[in-house]
Scaffold this active site. Sequence first.
Site, PDB file in Angstrom:
ATOM      1  N   SER A 139       4.614   5.310  43.935  1.00 45.99           N
ATOM      2  CA  SER A 139       5.880   4.632  44.161  1.00 45.99           C
ATOM      3  C   SER A 139       6.961   5.610  44.627  1.00 45.99           C
ATOM      4  CB  SER A 139       6.280   3.883  42.891  1.00 45.99           C
ATOM      5  OG  SER A 139       7.285   2.941  43.147  1.00 45.99           O
ATOM      6  N   ASP A 346      -0.344  -5.096  46.113  1.00 49.12           N
ATOM      7  CA  ASP A 346       1.022  -4.627  45.901  1.00 49.12           C
ATOM      8  C   ASP A 346       1.964  -5.366  46.849  1.00 49.12           C
ATOM      9  OD1 ASP A 346       3.235  -3.205  45.126  1.00 49.12           O
ATOM     10  OD2 ASP A 346       2.660  -1.345  46.138  1.00 49.12           O
ATOM     11  N   HIS A 406       0.261  -2.277  42.581  1.00 53.69           N
ATOM     12  CA  HIS A 406       1.055  -1.071  42.743  1.00 53.69           C
ATOM     13  C   HIS A 406       0.511   0.087  41.906  1.00 53.69           C
ATOM     14  CE1 HIS A 406       4.772   0.813  44.082  1.00 53.69           C
ATOM     15  NE2 HIS A 406       5.056   1.197  42.851  1.00 53.69           N
TER      16      HIS A 406
END
Length: 427
Positions: A139, A346, A406
């Site tokens: 991320s 994601d 994610h």
Amino acid sequence: MALKGRVPQQDWGYVNVRSDAHMFWWLYYATHATKNYTDVPLVMWLQGGPGASGCGYGNFEEIGPYDTYLHERNTTWVKEASVLFVDNPVGTGFSYTTNDDAFAKDVSTVSADMIVLLKDFFNSKTEFQKIPFYIFSESYGGKMAAAISLALNKEIKSGRIKCNFGGVALGDSWISPVDSVLSWGPYLYSASLLDDQGLSKVKECAKEVQNAVKNNQFDRATELWSKTEDVVEQYTDNVNFYNILTKESTMDYRNKFMENSKFGNNFLGKLFQRHLLPRQNDYLSELMNGPIRKVLKIIPDDVMWGGQAQDVFAKMAGDFMKPVIDIVDELLSENINVTVYNGQLDLIVDTVGQENWVKQLKWQKMVEFRNRVWSPLHMCPQCTETVAFHKSYENFSFFWILKAGHMIPSDQGQVALKMLRMIISKK
């Protein structure tokens, strides 16, 4: 702490990276079945947020030797490498500041702080100087990892840090935020999570974000990004931004968060609630502030794990929407190994958006990379299920991880471990 199974050798500590800025790190020595830890690589894991704790979330929720119930994790990366978790930027997790001005405000400061920590680490643990060292990230951690990798490469070349840098891996990384936002509408529409009206509304909002970024209005772009997420939630019945097939919405955290928020109900508060608060769930917070801090013994009495997360998030807000594609380009030109990996499910950093910024790279060998055909990956020679696809050319690789959101190691632990093995062995 009642730990089960083989307890790995560990070490941890603080490094004062600047005046009033104290960064916490936690090292697990590898427990490889046949090799000593000096014969396998060292991996540093960087969490996102900014403000999410690698020593907490990455450690106990994703790749560390134990889960949040302190049970052995059979997909821990410590089986293959020594793993260094760092709570960064300062103020994250058990890291802390003693002055409001000491919080980092951009990736330049974040990378400078990390260089101080790495210099201290490799000087004090000289046995790791010749071991291949990799930076893995997730991320916003990917955005930070790119900048840190470039700074580290310069320090190594100048002789100021002794380190055998093997490369950087950018997982579901916030490298070009606007490319992610622009792809949300088409991605959700293709997954039957938006109708025509919803698609039109999301695309309209995303275009506003794009215009703000083009005009270098990054604070405005952040506010419009939050507005776009509001519209996405409205038209998708609160889709989960971290795995579109998981109904648990970040909306679930909102009421509790707003009671104790420093932001109020503004756009930064909504972004914090969606993207950082779930990484500090009650159970993990109780674990870190209870039995873990008792074992560590060095956490100051007035420091609470995650206690400065809102400050970290707020101070970095002006950096949120700035792209770092140019940094990735420079890494590739410096012949540093760069891997991009992304989860199929994601949304916040969807794969389409990742592919779009990759296409913008000016790396001179990009044409050769794009012309290569990806290869399917299976968990074993006899296995028929495709778990991922992979493409590589010289020092650039891309992994498309199937059935993962994610947090790839949480959703597909075995596949993430397989990817790790491929990257550190270059196979």
